[in-house]
Design a protein around this motif. Structure first.
Motif, PDB file in Angstrom:
ATOM      1  N   ILE A  61      36.342  36.173  71.686  1.00 42.47           N
ATOM      2  CA  ILE A  61      37.156  36.866  70.677  1.00 42.47           C
ATOM      3  C   ILE A  61      38.437  36.085  70.388  1.00 42.47           C
ATOM      4  O   ILE A  61      38.793  35.842  69.231  1.00 42.47           O
ATOM      5  CB  ILE A  61      37.504  38.292  71.152  1.00 42.47           C
ATOM      6  CG1 ILE A  61      36.233  39.143  71.262  1.00 42.47           C
ATOM      7  CG2 ILE A  61      38.487  38.960  70.174  1.00 42.47           C
ATOM      8  CD1 ILE A  61      36.425  40.436  72.037  1.00 42.47           C
ATOM      9  N   ASN A  62      39.128  35.678  71.458  1.00 41.70           N
ATOM     10  CA  ASN A  62      40.393  34.961  71.289  1.00 41.70           C
ATOM     11  C   ASN A  62      40.201  33.563  70.717  1.00 41.70           C
ATOM     12  O   ASN A  62      41.083  33.036  70.031  1.00 41.70           O
ATOM     13  CB  ASN A  62      41.136  34.875  72.622  1.00 41.70           C
ATOM     14  CG  ASN A  62      41.739  36.199  73.029  1.00 41.70           C
ATOM     15  OD1 ASN A  62      42.205  36.974  72.197  1.00 41.70           O
ATOM     16  ND2 ASN A  62      41.728  36.486  74.328  1.00 41.70           N
ATOM     17  N   GLY A  63      39.061  32.961  70.988  1.00 43.40           N
ATOM     18  CA  GLY A  63      38.826  31.603  70.518  1.00 43.40           C
ATOM     19  C   GLY A  63      38.189  31.509  69.149  1.00 43.40           C
ATOM     20  O   GLY A  63      38.541  30.645  68.344  1.00 43.40           O
ATOM     21  N   MET A  64      37.252  32.415  68.834  1.00 42.52           N
ATOM     22  CA  MET A  64      36.475  32.298  67.603  1.00 42.52           C
ATOM     23  C   MET A  64      36.860  33.302  66.517  1.00 42.52           C
ATOM     24  O   MET A  64      36.546  33.098  65.346  1.00 42.52           O
ATOM     25  CB  MET A  64      34.984  32.451  67.927  1.00 42.52           C
ATOM     26  CG  MET A  64      34.446  31.376  68.849  1.00 42.52           C
ATOM     27  SD  MET A  64      32.746  31.685  69.395  1.00 42.52           S
ATOM     28  CE  MET A  64      31.848  31.530  67.859  1.00 42.52           C
ATOM     29  N   LEU A  65      37.524  34.383  66.911  1.00 41.29           N
ATOM     30  CA  LEU A  65      37.900  35.406  65.929  1.00 41.29           C
ATOM     31  C   LEU A  65      39.398  35.390  65.642  1.00 41.29           C
ATOM     32  O   LEU A  65      39.827  35.391  64.488  1.00 41.29           O
ATOM     33  CB  LEU A  65      37.477  36.787  66.442  1.00 41.29           C
ATOM     34  CG  LEU A  65      37.734  37.976  65.508  1.00 41.29           C
ATOM     35  CD1 LEU A  65      37.009  37.771  64.182  1.00 41.29           C
ATOM     36  CD2 LEU A  65      37.265  39.275  66.160  1.00 41.29           C
ATOM     37  N   LYS A  66      40.184  35.349  66.688  1.00 37.30           N
ATOM     38  CA  LYS A  66      41.647  35.399  66.542  1.00 37.30           C
ATOM     39  C   LYS A  66      42.176  34.231  65.715  1.00 37.30           C
ATOM     40  O   LYS A  66      43.138  34.378  64.954  1.00 37.30           O
ATOM     41  CB  LYS A  66      42.299  35.395  67.925  1.00 37.30           C
ATOM     42  CG  LYS A  66      43.795  35.594  67.915  1.00 37.30           C
ATOM     43  CD  LYS A  66      44.328  35.652  69.336  1.00 37.30           C
ATOM     44  CE  LYS A  66      45.830  35.895  69.355  1.00 37.30           C
ATOM     45  NZ  LYS A  66      46.339  35.980  70.750  1.00 37.30           N
ATOM     46  N   ASN A  67      41.540  33.067  65.835  1.00 36.80           N
ATOM     47  CA  ASN A  67      42.015  31.863  65.148  1.00 36.80           C
ATOM     48  C   ASN A  67      41.462  31.700  63.739  1.00 36.80           C
ATOM     49  O   ASN A  67      41.707  30.685  63.090  1.00 36.80           O
ATOM     50  CB  ASN A  67      41.676  30.614  65.974  1.00 36.80           C
ATOM     51  CG  ASN A  67      42.390  30.613  67.319  1.00 36.80           C
ATOM     52  OD1 ASN A  67      43.521  31.078  67.411  1.00 36.80           O
ATOM     53  ND2 ASN A  67      41.737  30.100  68.348  1.00 36.80           N
ATOM     54  N   ASN A  68      40.698  32.692  63.281  1.00 39.19           N
ATOM     55  CA  ASN A  68      40.148  32.656  61.934  1.00 39.19           C
ATOM     56  C   ASN A  68      40.886  33.677  61.067  1.00 39.19           C
ATOM     57  O   ASN A  68      41.259  34.747  61.555  1.00 39.19           O
ATOM     58  CB  ASN A  68      38.654  32.979  61.976  1.00 39.19           C
ATOM     59  CG  ASN A  68      37.969  32.750  60.640  1.00 39.19           C
ATOM     60  OD1 ASN A  68      38.109  33.519  59.697  1.00 39.19           O
ATOM     61  ND2 ASN A  68      37.220  31.658  60.562  1.00 39.19           N
ATOM     62  N   PRO A  69      41.116  33.382  59.779  1.00 32.80           N
ATOM     63  CA  PRO A  69      41.833  34.329  58.901  1.00 32.80           C
ATOM     64  C   PRO A  69      41.257  35.737  58.924  1.00 32.80           C
ATOM     65  O   PRO A  69      42.006  36.722  58.843  1.00 32.80           O
ATOM     66  CB  PRO A  69      41.687  33.688  57.512  1.00 32.80           C
ATOM     67  CG  PRO A  69      41.599  32.220  57.801  1.00 32.80           C
ATOM     68  CD  PRO A  69      40.808  32.115  59.079  1.00 32.80           C
ATOM     69  N   ILE A  70      39.929  35.877  59.075  1.00 32.96           N
ATOM     70  CA  ILE A  70      39.335  37.211  59.058  1.00 32.96           C
ATOM     71  C   ILE A  70      39.798  38.049  60.244  1.00 32.96           C
ATOM     72  O   ILE A  70      39.837  39.275  60.181  1.00 32.96           O
ATOM     73  CB  ILE A  70      37.788  37.120  59.037  1.00 32.96           C
ATOM     74  CG1 ILE A  70      37.189  38.477  58.607  1.00 32.96           C
ATOM     75  CG2 ILE A  70      37.235  36.712  60.399  1.00 32.96           C
ATOM     76  CD1 ILE A  70      35.683  38.438  58.409  1.00 32.96           C
ATOM     77  N   GLY A  71      40.195  37.367  61.316  1.00 31.24           N
ATOM     78  CA  GLY A  71      40.647  38.089  62.503  1.00 31.24           C
ATOM     79  C   GLY A  71      41.965  38.791  62.314  1.00 31.24           C
ATOM     80  O   GLY A  71      42.339  39.664  63.108  1.00 31.24           O
TER      81      GLY A  71
END
Length: 393
Positions: A91-101
């Motif tokens: 979550i922290n690596g692939m979602l948090k760092n993406n605008p959608i997160g």
């Protein structure tokens, strides 16, 4: 003796290894240790701050990343610590760092999720995206149940295929019998003048980690299994070991202790993982090495220990293996600790051991798992078998 102080929690003193410590226990039974009251209070404040940061209020405006993390928290008691840590990292690596997160949960829809998955397919392996799916999909279902979404945006979004991701699945390199023999010889290396790798001249170059590495290569144990092996599960008379428990490294979620990770003992991966493994002569030699490191060991003591009598870390064992591979001139430059385990299986298969027996020794839940790992290897065996039989005069 513990006592209450100023109407707060319980205070007291405790002696550990001859050193006196003060401690504080709050109403929930949480304990904080320190040599001074000031040190304890600093730990208490740090713990309170960390707990407050973890409190996420869920509503329609909660950003996507925080919503998924909050959902994950509801599953804390249902998931293994290692699984929980993996999901949190994903979550922290692939979602948090993406605008959608960083957009509100109420604004998540099928279109922006498709775009997001398409972006991930250009950066990650299929297995990594699948891990994200496994936590995000139920989190979105949770959002539907709590009226934060009208439908699950991932309902009609499929995982990309292996051919459509940028990072292809890597094949685990297997240690060969020749390489395993070289590693065994290398494990005996002693520092000499002009050929010294960080220790005193005359001392073993690699320390106890080298013996643990050779033990994995000759038993097929998982790293967690070799670290979790206790003397009560070693039968020297019959030359067998029994896998009963494993020890894994998990994130430390205890704010009263200043360490990022801690070790946790737990049940093996599956019922099939509880097994007995015969010891070869070299495997037995490694067990005897650790016996000599701790000759007065008790049944519940761990077998594999470092020079400080503690369990070794996976990362340090990997560093040792990398150094041994390079210096012994093995056929492969890098191999993970898991490659040693699978090399054990490949060596047995190449010498005619039935794949069902190999599967049992490796502790696989299903024989199909063993076939998937050794698929290329078994294809070669089948071809050789057909040629050798049908080409006979």
């Amino acid at each position: 003796m513990a006592k209450r102080k100023n109407g707060e929690g319980t205070w007291g003193e405790k002696t550990v290894n001859g050193v006196k410590y003060k401690f504080y226990r709050n109403s929930n039974g949480k304990q904080f240790y320190g040599k001074t009251i000031k040190e304890i209070n600093e730990k208490r404040e740090k713990y309170k701050k960390k707990k407050k940061e973890q409190e996420i209020i869920i509503n329609d405006n909660t950003i996507f990343t925080d919503y998924v993390l909050a959902y994950l928290k509801t599953k804390f008691l249902q998931l293994e610590s290692t699984t929980y840590d993996t999901y949190e990292d994903v979550i922290n690596g692939m979602l948090k760092n993406n605008p959608i997160g960083n957009i509100a949960i109420s604004n998540i829809n099928e279109n922006n999720m498709r775009k997001y998955i398409d972006e991930l397919s250009k950066m990650y392996a299929k297995a990594s995206i699948e891990k994200l799916f496994n936590i995000v999909r139920p989190a979105l279902e949770y959002a539907v149940e709590h009226k934060n979404l009208s439908y699950n945006p991932l309902k009609y979004v499929k995982l990309p295929t292996e051919s459509n991701v940028a990072v292809k699945r890597k094949k685990i390199p297997f240690i060969t019998k020749e390489d395993l023999d070289k590693l065994y010889t290398e494990s005996k290396r002693v520092n000499t003048k002009g050929y010294n790798f960080g220790g005193m001249v005359g001392e073993p170059t690699y320390g106890n980690n080298a013996s643990a590495i050779i033990l994995i290569g000759h038993t097929g144990l998982r790293v967690s299994e070799v670290i979790g092996l206790r003397w009560k599960n070693v039968d020297l008379e019959n030359k067998k070991i029994y896998v009963k428990k494993v020890v894994v490294e998990v994130k430390n979620r205890d704010g009263s202790i200043d360490t990022k990770h801690t070790k946790k003992e737990k049940e093996p991966k599956s019922k099939a993982s509880e097994r007995e493994i015969p010891l070869s002569d070299i495997a037995l030699e490694m067990i005897e090495f650790f016996h000599n490191q701790n000759p007065k060991h008790k049944p519940n003591d761990f077998v594999v220990i470092n020079k400080n009598k503690k369990s070794p870390s996976r990362s340090n064992m990997q560093k040792t293996l990398d150094a041994m591979l390079a210096r012994s001139q093995c056929s492969i430059e890098h191999c993970g600790l898991h490659g040693l385990r699978h090399g054990f299986g490949a060596i047995l298969l190449s010498n005619g051991v039935d794949i069902k027996i190999v599967s049992k020794l490796l502790g696989h839940k299903s024989i199909s798992t063993t076939y998937d790992i050794y698929i290329d290897f078994t294809k070669e065996q089948v071809q050789n078998a057909v040629v050798s039989v049908l080409n006979k005069k």
